[in-house]
Design a protein around this motif. Sequence first.
Motif, PDB file in Angstrom:
ATOM      1  N   GLN A   1      -0.021   7.061  12.322  1.00  0.00           N
ATOM      2  CA  GLN A   1      -0.342   6.453  11.026  1.00  0.00           C
ATOM      3  C   GLN A   1       0.630   5.330  10.675  1.00  0.00           C
ATOM      4  OE1 GLN A   1      -3.163   7.143   9.336  1.00  0.00           O
ATOM      5  NE2 GLN A   1      -3.598   8.425  11.106  1.00  0.00           N
ATOM      6  N   LEU A   2       1.896   5.501  11.011  1.00  0.00           N
ATOM      7  CA  LEU A   2       2.880   4.449  10.775  1.00  0.00           C
ATOM      8  C   LEU A   2       2.568   3.215  11.616  1.00  0.00           C
ATOM      9  CD1 LEU A   2       5.496   3.511   9.419  1.00  0.00           C
ATOM     10  CD2 LEU A   2       6.747   4.555  11.309  1.00  0.00           C
ATOM     11  N   MET A   3       2.155   3.433  12.857  1.00  0.00           N
ATOM     12  CA  MET A   3       1.794   2.314  13.728  1.00  0.00           C
ATOM     13  C   MET A   3       0.549   1.592  13.200  1.00  0.00           C
ATOM     14  SD  MET A   3       4.209   2.155  15.784  1.00  0.00           S
ATOM     15  CE  MET A   3       3.614   0.914  16.892  1.00  0.00           C
ATOM     16  N   ILE A   4      -0.398   2.335  12.655  1.00  0.00           N
ATOM     17  CA  ILE A   4      -1.580   1.718  12.047  1.00  0.00           C
ATOM     18  C   ILE A   4      -1.172   0.897  10.840  1.00  0.00           C
ATOM     19  CG2 ILE A   4      -3.713   2.212  10.771  1.00  0.00           C
ATOM     20  CD1 ILE A   4      -4.105   4.620  12.677  1.00  0.00           C
ATOM     21  N   PHE A   5      -0.291   1.439  10.000  1.00  0.00           N
ATOM     22  CA  PHE A   5       0.185   0.722   8.815  1.00  0.00           C
ATOM     23  C   PHE A   5       0.900  -0.565   9.220  1.00  0.00           C
ATOM     24  CE2 PHE A   5       3.131  -0.183   5.347  1.00  0.00           C
ATOM     25  CZ  PHE A   5       2.312  -0.042   4.244  1.00  0.00           C
ATOM     26  N   LEU A   6       1.778  -0.483  10.207  1.00  0.00           N
ATOM     27  CA  LEU A   6       2.491  -1.677  10.664  1.00  0.00           C
ATOM     28  C   LEU A   6       1.539  -2.683  11.304  1.00  0.00           C
ATOM     29  CD1 LEU A   6       5.750  -0.104  12.136  1.00  0.00           C
ATOM     30  CD2 LEU A   6       5.482  -1.389   9.997  1.00  0.00           C
TER      31      LEU A   6
ATOM     32  N   LEU B   1      -0.873  -1.671   1.751  1.00  0.00           N
ATOM     33  CA  LEU B   1      -1.297  -0.351   1.295  1.00  0.00           C
ATOM     34  C   LEU B   1      -2.785  -0.351   0.943  1.00  0.00           C
ATOM     35  CD1 LEU B   1      -0.504   2.548   0.617  1.00  0.00           C
ATOM     36  CD2 LEU B   1       0.052   1.760  -1.685  1.00  0.00           C
ATOM     37  N   ALA B   2      -3.251  -1.404   0.295  1.00  0.00           N
ATOM     38  CA  ALA B   2      -4.677  -1.505  -0.031  1.00  0.00           C
ATOM     39  C   ALA B   2      -5.516  -1.561   1.245  1.00  0.00           C
ATOM     40  CB  ALA B   2      -4.938  -2.735  -0.890  1.00  0.00           C
ATOM     41  N   GLY B   3      -5.068  -2.327   2.230  1.00  0.00           N
ATOM     42  CA  GLY B   3      -5.769  -2.396   3.503  1.00  0.00           C
ATOM     43  C   GLY B   3      -5.755  -1.071   4.234  1.00  0.00           C
ATOM     44  N   TYR B   4      -4.628  -0.376   4.183  1.00  0.00           N
ATOM     45  CA  TYR B   4      -4.494   0.930   4.831  1.00  0.00           C
ATOM     46  C   TYR B   4      -5.419   1.964   4.179  1.00  0.00           C
ATOM     47  CZ  TYR B   4      -2.386   5.237   6.535  1.00  0.00           C
ATOM     48  OH  TYR B   4      -2.191   6.461   7.095  1.00  0.00           O
ATOM     49  N   ILE B   5      -5.488   1.948   2.857  1.00  0.00           N
ATOM     50  CA  ILE B   5      -6.373   2.869   2.147  1.00  0.00           C
ATOM     51  C   ILE B   5      -7.824   2.580   2.506  1.00  0.00           C
ATOM     52  CG2 ILE B   5      -7.258   3.497  -0.145  1.00  0.00           C
ATOM     53  CD1 ILE B   5      -4.330   3.194  -1.144  1.00  0.00           C
ATOM     54  N   LEU B   6      -8.206   1.320   2.538  1.00  0.00           N
ATOM     55  CA  LEU B   6      -9.566   0.950   2.917  1.00  0.00           C
ATOM     56  C   LEU B   6      -9.871   1.393   4.343  1.00  0.00           C
ATOM     57  CD1 LEU B   6     -12.156  -0.579   2.101  1.00  0.00           C
ATOM     58  CD2 LEU B   6     -11.112  -2.617   3.087  1.00  0.00           C
TER      59      LEU B   6
END
Length: 75
Positions: A4-9, A53-58
């Motif tokens: 999940q951290l790698m996806i966020f980055l 964060l908005a992109g990650y939530i989407l």
Amino acid sequence: MKKQLMIFLGIFLFLAIGMHFKEWFSHPIEHLTALPHAGAYGLGMIHPLIFTLAGYILFSVVMVVVKFIKKIVAG
């Protein structure tokens, strides 16, 4: 958690380079030092984290929907 951290980055890098391509490749240090004075929608220097964060939530919502649909189709 690491995935999940790698996806966020990844989303962060995609958005940062996508929105500021010219700045990142012509003068990246000046672009970073100007971050505290950024005026993106009144969010200032935290705007990269808020947009990421908005992109990650989407992205997460889409992944949950896809997983749910796969579960229904698989029966």
